[in-house]
Design an enzyme around this catalytic site. Sequence first.
Site, PDB file in Angstrom:
ATOM      1  N   SER A  58       0.801  -1.232   0.000  1.00 25.96           N
ATOM      2  CA  SER A  58       0.000   0.000   0.000  1.00 25.96           C
ATOM      3  C   SER A  58       0.825   1.269   0.000  1.00 25.96           C
ATOM      4  O   SER A  58       0.272   2.350  -0.198  1.00 25.96           O
ATOM      5  CB  SER A  58      -0.933   0.019   1.208  1.00 25.96           C
ATOM      6  OG  SER A  58      -2.041  -0.802   0.949  1.00 25.96           O
TER       7      SER A  58
ATOM      8  N   LYS B 293       0.363   3.455  -2.962  1.00 22.19           N
ATOM      9  CA  LYS B 293      -0.858   4.242  -3.201  1.00 22.19           C
ATOM     10  C   LYS B 293      -0.619   5.748  -3.335  1.00 22.19           C
ATOM     11  O   LYS B 293      -1.146   6.374  -4.262  1.00 22.19           O
ATOM     12  CB  LYS B 293      -1.892   3.940  -2.101  1.00 22.19           C
ATOM     13  CG  LYS B 293      -2.460   2.522  -2.205  1.00 22.19           C
ATOM     14  CD  LYS B 293      -3.268   2.131  -0.978  1.00 22.19           C
ATOM     15  CE  LYS B 293      -3.846   0.715  -1.137  1.00 22.19           C
ATOM     16  NZ  LYS B 293      -4.438   0.194   0.086  1.00 22.19           N
TER      17      LYS B 293
ATOM     18  N   TYR C 172      -2.993  -3.229 -10.456  1.00 18.24           N
ATOM     19  CA  TYR C 172      -2.948  -2.963  -9.013  1.00 18.24           C
ATOM     20  C   TYR C 172      -2.092  -4.005  -8.280  1.00 18.24           C
ATOM     21  O   TYR C 172      -1.233  -3.672  -7.465  1.00 18.24           O
ATOM     22  CB  TYR C 172      -4.377  -2.920  -8.452  1.00 18.24           C
ATOM     23  CG  TYR C 172      -4.406  -2.818  -6.945  1.00 18.24           C
ATOM     24  CD1 TYR C 172      -4.069  -1.625  -6.298  1.00 18.24           C
ATOM     25  CD2 TYR C 172      -4.734  -3.928  -6.162  1.00 18.24           C
ATOM     26  CE1 TYR C 172      -4.068  -1.548  -4.909  1.00 18.24           C
ATOM     27  CE2 TYR C 172      -4.732  -3.851  -4.772  1.00 18.24           C
ATOM     28  CZ  TYR C 172      -4.401  -2.657  -4.161  1.00 18.24           C
ATOM     29  OH  TYR C 172      -4.389  -2.582  -2.780  1.00 18.24           O
TER      30      TYR C 172
ATOM     31  N   TYR D  82      -4.900   4.264   7.588  1.00 19.04           N
ATOM     32  CA  TYR D  82      -6.185   3.548   7.661  1.00 19.04           C
ATOM     33  C   TYR D  82      -6.997   3.981   8.878  1.00 19.04           C
ATOM     34  O   TYR D  82      -7.084   5.167   9.178  1.00 19.04           O
ATOM     35  CB  TYR D  82      -5.967   2.030   7.675  1.00 19.04           C
ATOM     36  CG  TYR D  82      -4.996   1.540   6.665  1.00 19.04           C
ATOM     37  CD1 TYR D  82      -5.223   1.758   5.315  1.00 19.04           C
ATOM     38  CD2 TYR D  82      -3.844   0.877   7.028  1.00 19.04           C
ATOM     39  CE1 TYR D  82      -4.335   1.300   4.370  1.00 19.04           C
ATOM     40  CE2 TYR D  82      -2.941   0.417   6.087  1.00 19.04           C
ATOM     41  CZ  TYR D  82      -3.198   0.636   4.761  1.00 19.04           C
ATOM     42  OH  TYR D  82      -2.317   0.186   3.834  1.00 19.04           O
TER      43      TYR D  82
ATOM     44  N   VAL E 227       1.303  -3.603   3.925  1.00 22.73           N
ATOM     45  CA  VAL E 227       1.288  -4.882   4.644  1.00 22.73           C
ATOM     46  C   VAL E 227       2.563  -5.703   4.430  1.00 22.73           C
ATOM     47  O   VAL E 227       2.763  -6.713   5.094  1.00 22.73           O
ATOM     48  CB  VAL E 227       0.048  -5.742   4.287  1.00 22.73           C
ATOM     49  CG1 VAL E 227      -1.236  -5.135   4.820  1.00 22.73           C
ATOM     50  CG2 VAL E 227      -0.043  -6.008   2.791  1.00 22.73           C
TER      51      VAL E 227
END
Length: 376
Positions: A77, A80, A201, A253, A271
């Site tokens: 992530s 992103k 992705y 998050y 992660v």
Amino acid sequence: MKPAASESAGWANSKPPLLRFLDRCYLDFSPDTAGAVADYIPELGKADPEHFGIGLATLDGHVYEVGDTKIPFTIQSMSKPFVFALALDTLGAGRVESAIGVEPSGDPFNSIRLNAENHPFNPMVNAGAIACSGLIHEAKGSAAFEYIRQALGRFAGRELGVDEAVYASESATGDRNRAIGYLLRTNAVLKDNVASVLEVYFRQCAILVTARDTAIMAATLANRGVNPVTGEQVMTPYAISRTLSVMTSSGMYDYAGEWIYRVGIPAKSGVGGGILAALPARLGLGSYSPRLDKHGNSVRGIKVCEALSSHYDLHMLNRSDDARNSIIADYTIAKNPSRRAAGRASRRSSPRIIRTFASSNSWARCRSPTSTMCRG
Ligand code: GLN
């Protein structure tokens, strides 16, 4: 011959203060074995839980490193923010902002939930990130992944590879992300084929980086899009400032509020065990330690960021040493002359603009906001 104890202590003290601080973090947090390596992507479960590396890049291009900073791991992530910045610069803010929101969701990263307009809440959760990959796919078609890989490489200052095993593992098990993809498509956020977008992705999440790379990538975010090591302007300051905004509100998050309250530095976790933190106009930090807490954030990485913020008093809303920033320090020499400069200025046809600001890492030399060393 072994150096005498006093000599070796002297050597340790002669290390730059930042390196001593990182050494201290490494020693203090290495014994912490809380959390668990992510294994919902089976291949990620193979990571060595003991690995621990910390990199810190200052805006003069200096990179400080301790521990396992050369071990490659998948960016996950942490891709992103970079792909969001790339989408802003590639498709324009209007197009991107019409498809993806910028509100924190308060949900876990993989939540299958859209906002009241049936758009992703923000680009830092999976739904928003998949929408970003979809936008790049819309613009670049089958070249989309390569376009992303190259852009991330410019942030890192080197070519980045892909962990094919992690990619295949996520592709084989990523049905939850596919569900999000179909939800986006039925709401016209994704226009292209869902499978093609998801492959982009999954591949972008499997890009390999090190703690050193992520420190430099974070420093590029902190430096208005200029990579401080290569000097390349990688993205526009507009894209970078908006990216830092969503990192601030949503980068961690459902821990994002707590994070910005306690640490106060825009950050993004993955992660794979990475955390990158970018303090504008100051520094970029990258850490790698694969054991995660219940939010999916690296346990030791969080501790490093907390220590950095409190030790150097870096909470971004607790600044007082930046008063002489570029806005108030712009002046024309002709209107505000020193005697020598006025003489020079009068020989010019147009007045010269002078811009002063504190040197990029003055904070490292000076911890007191009132010290004159901190002033531009
Ligand atoms: N590839 C991962 C996923 O989509 C990224 C999640 C993360 O790093 N938080 O599930």
